[in-house]
Design an enzyme around this catalytic site. Structure first.
Site, PDB file in Angstrom:
ATOM      1  N   HIS A 111       1.033  -0.884   0.052  1.00 35.38           N
ATOM      2  CA  HIS A 111      -0.113   0.182  -0.147  1.00 35.38           C
ATOM      3  C   HIS A 111       1.063   1.249  -0.335  1.00 35.38           C
ATOM      4  O   HIS A 111       2.142   0.662  -0.155  1.00 35.38           O
ATOM      5  CB  HIS A 111      -1.279  -0.118   1.405  1.00 35.38           C
ATOM      6  CG  HIS A 111      -2.311  -1.295   1.188  1.00 35.38           C
ATOM      7  ND1 HIS A 111      -1.502  -2.090   2.204  1.00 35.38           N
ATOM      8  CD2 HIS A 111      -3.083  -1.533   0.514  1.00 35.38           C
ATOM      9  CE1 HIS A 111      -2.948  -2.854   2.198  1.00 35.38           C
ATOM     10  NE2 HIS A 111      -3.647  -2.629   0.769  1.00 35.38           N
TER      11      HIS A 111
ATOM     12  N   ASP B  14       2.243   1.118   3.289  1.00 35.93           N
ATOM     13  CA  ASP B  14       3.189   0.136   3.443  1.00 35.93           C
ATOM     14  C   ASP B  14       4.514   1.274   3.242  1.00 35.93           C
ATOM     15  O   ASP B  14       5.344   0.776   3.956  1.00 35.93           O
ATOM     16  CB  ASP B  14       3.137  -0.568   3.210  1.00 35.93           C
ATOM     17  CG  ASP B  14       1.793  -1.528   3.014  1.00 35.93           C
ATOM     18  OD1 ASP B  14       1.769  -1.626   4.464  1.00 35.93           O
ATOM     19  OD2 ASP B  14       1.284  -1.855   2.853  1.00 35.93           O
TER      20      ASP B  14
HETATM   21  C1  GLO Z   1      -8.800  -7.267   0.776  1.00 33.34           C
HETATM   22  C2  GLO Z   1      -8.766  -7.239  -0.371  1.00 33.34           C
HETATM   23  C3  GLO Z   1      -6.571  -6.583  -0.063  1.00 33.34           C
HETATM   24  C4  GLO Z   1      -6.162  -5.516  -1.146  1.00 33.34           C
HETATM   25  C5  GLO Z   1      -4.815  -5.112  -0.710  1.00 33.34           C
HETATM   26  C6  GLO Z   1      -4.261  -4.576  -1.969  1.00 33.34           C
HETATM   27  O1  GLO Z   1     -10.313  -7.791   1.203  1.00 33.34           O
HETATM   28  O2  GLO Z   1      -8.244  -8.083  -0.667  1.00 33.34           O
HETATM   29  O3  GLO Z   1      -6.059  -6.914   1.090  1.00 33.34           O
HETATM   30  O4  GLO Z   1      -6.014  -6.913  -1.652  1.00 33.34           O
HETATM   31  O5  GLO Z   1      -5.592  -3.345  -0.197  1.00 33.34           O
HETATM   32  O6  GLO Z   1      -4.829  -3.426  -2.726  1.00 33.34           O
END
Ligand code: GLO
Ligand code: MG
Length: 346
Positions: free
Chosen positions: A51, A54
């Protein structure tokens, strides 16, 4: 002997999570980013997903220059560890500005925040050497339908994506659809919706998708069919493999944990579409069970990869000629058992 696999694997720092759920606190102490990166490299995963925050913690509080400096510092760390950055995703569901949605908030100032944050996310991705921005449209939907104008919301989504496409002529955007949670109903619940939305943007060929197993199951779909659909458009640019036991909260279980046959069919679909041959990664968006002890903290990731690789072998050794004969004879009962025998190992 089957030929060696061509897959590269990754996960995100959030996949080494601490066990909190809506009903209880964490069950494991938080680990530092450096610890997670070292673990990822030690386990032999090739890349990490990010993210924006992150990569650059508290990104909203920092100047552009600070954001750039921190992203460069992270890039050095990743290079030293020999780890690539697969994707970067703007976290558009945490900040007070995104309470009522991000790109589709009813408040224009909040929509502006979401767009600006997404453009910064692209800048971070460029520094990290990642070519794909993932949009999990977490809060783009409604709790009650009358609160928003869904027709306008589609236009708002297109406006936001166009701004991102304009900001950088090389970046590609992968929409990660999910039908519900945190919203009651999401505006872009499936891959069909994501790819249709792509077509409304100013550069459809740069807007594709990311399929997550659990999200497809929550939409009542078979993830393998979603994979074939996305690949028919050449638009599967990342994948979040995990598992999900029916229509309930998003479980993010280890890949194959609930339904090995559904997992097998996802692997078969990836194989027949040559997924990975253009550099795409297999990501596991899986979480440890809340009960997991610290010393077992990464088993869900190792196990997901192990199951995936075993299913690659199963896909490559599937008795195709025999299956074709049964298909020609419309003997699907025998075909069904052929699959089960193959998976169980006669
Ligand atoms: C939640 C999502 C989340 C995304 C992550 C990347 O349900 O799967 O984990 O994959 O934020 O955008
Ligand atoms: Mg995901």
């Amino acid at each position: 002997m089957a030929k060696p696999h061509t897959y590269k694997f990754c996960f995100g720092p959030w996949n080494i999570s601490e066990g909190q759920d809506p009903y209880g606190p964490p069950t494991r102490p938080p680990q530092t980013f450096d610890w997670k990166l070292a673990k990822l490299a030690e386990l032999g995963f090739e890349a990490m997903m990010f993210h924006d925050d992150d990569a650059v913690p508290n990104v909203d509080e920092k100047s552009d220059a600070q954001v750039r400096a921190e992203a460069k510092e992270l890039k050095r760390k990743l290079d030293d560890a020999g780890v690539a950055a697969e994707i970067v995703a703007p976290r558009l569901w945490f900040a007070p500005q995104t309470i009522d949605g991000a790109y589709t908030s009813n408040d224009p100032k909040c929509r502006q925040y979401a767009i600006e944050r997404s453009l910064r996310c692209i800048d971070i991705a460029n520094i990290l050497g990642s070519k794909v921005i993932v949009l999990w449209l977490a809060r783009e939907g409604s709790y009650i339908r009358e609160s928003k104008n869904a027709r306008k919301c589609i236009d708002m989504l297109v406006t936001a994506i166009n701004k991102m496409l304009e900001h950088d002529p090389r970046i590609r955007i992968a929409i990660e659809p999910k039908p519900n949670e945190p919203m009651d109903v999401a505006y872009i619940p499936t891959i069909g919706h994501a790819l249709a939305l792509a077509n409304l943007t100013s550069d459809p060929k740069r807007v594709g998708c990311l399929i997550e197993t659990a999200h497809a199951i929550l939409a009542g779909l078979d993830p393998a069919d979603e994979i074939d659909f996305a690949c028919a458009f050449g638009k599967l640019w990342s994948i979040h493999l995990n598992d999900q036991n029916g229509l309930k909260f998003d479980q993010d279980k280890p890949f194959g944990s609930v339904n090995l046959r559904v997992a097998f069919n996802q692997v078969r679909a990836l194989e027949r579409n040559g997924y990975g041959k253009k550099g795409e990664y297999v990501a596991f968006d899986v979480h440890p069970f809340r009960t997991t002890k610290v010393e077992h903290w990464t088993l869900h990731l190792e196990n997901s990869r192990r199951t995936f690789l075993r299913l690659v072998e199963k896909a490559r050794t599937f008795p195709e000629a025999e299956a074709q004969k049964l298909i020609a004879d419309r003997n699907y009962a025998a075909l069904d058992q052929l699959v089960l025998d193959h998976l169980m190992g006669k």
